[in-house]
Design an enzyme around this catalytic site. Sequence first.
Site, PDB file in Angstrom:
ATOM      1  CG  HIS A 123      -4.636  39.042  23.802  1.00  8.85           C
ATOM      2  ND1 HIS A 123      -5.904  39.132  23.246  1.00  8.85           N
ATOM      3  CD2 HIS A 123      -4.115  37.876  23.319  1.00  8.85           C
ATOM      4  CE1 HIS A 123      -6.132  38.073  22.494  1.00  8.85           C
ATOM      5  NE2 HIS A 123      -5.059  37.292  22.513  1.00  8.85           N
ATOM      6  CG  HIS A 188      -3.842  28.889  20.458  1.00  4.74           C
ATOM      7  ND1 HIS A 188      -2.822  29.268  19.607  1.00  4.74           N
ATOM      8  CD2 HIS A 188      -4.654  29.977  20.551  1.00  4.74           C
ATOM      9  CE1 HIS A 188      -3.004  30.526  19.219  1.00  4.74           C
ATOM     10  NE2 HIS A 188      -4.118  30.976  19.757  1.00  4.74           N
TER      11      HIS A 188
END
Length: 284
Positions: A123, A188
């Site tokens: 991804h 993140h």
Amino acid sequence: MAELTGIYTASHTPVMLNFPDRIPTELRTEIFGAYEAMGRDFEAGRPDALVVLSNDHLHNFFLDNFPALCIGVGESYESPIEHWLKAKRRVFTGDQAFGAYLLQEALKADFDPAFSMELVLDHGSLTPLELAGLDPDLPIVPILFNCVQPPMPTMRRCYQFGKFLGEAMRRYDGAERVAILATGGISHDIATPRMGMVNREFDETLLQLMEAGDPEAVVKYATDEVHTAGNGAEEIRMWMAAMGAAGGLPFKRAYYKAVNDWYTGIGIGHFGRNSLAAVETVNG
């Protein structure tokens, strides 16, 4: 001699594709529109090949063999490797000659990357390519950085590799126009108690330093403060490489938003004299 038509930076997260409805429609449209704008700007440069700087999320490599850098020299690259990612399965065309050239030049320049003819892209590479709407038939050369398992290449080493990369790409005589997409970050955290927390202060400071055009300050800040921004923020190594490849070209953010429900500080930017226009937004 190839023209480097654009150097782009963009965040990636699988949540964008798997759970797009976790954020309000207006915000989702805004973010996807920023990726589409990047894609239009990219395609306006009409590159013949694209170098994708990303990281491997323990799919191609694991603890038994995890290189700091790996250059793809394959004829094609299947993607995505994750069976759970809600994205069309596709095969990207590889530019084997370009990848082999970069590998040889890297060794001559005293870098020691691994290489692979059989990478499968996850991804990290696919998400920004998908959201930007880039032509899947455009030949690519993936370069994967270790941003997952210490010891990782230092921020400075990634910046230095980027400087080499930009110079080598400009010397390449196998294409007229080439481009770079560096994808990852910004803040993140994955699989920790901080997951879902975004360090907007870190992201904003990093972007401001990049816009100020002081690579030394950027590298120092990234090195000293990345630990405050979550384990996923280690992916800014690709942004360091993009900054090196830019060779002093100015950086302009096109978009930034702290998106807690997508677990990520979403940032998009561009190095160049005619930078990608910024998307007007109030950061939240």
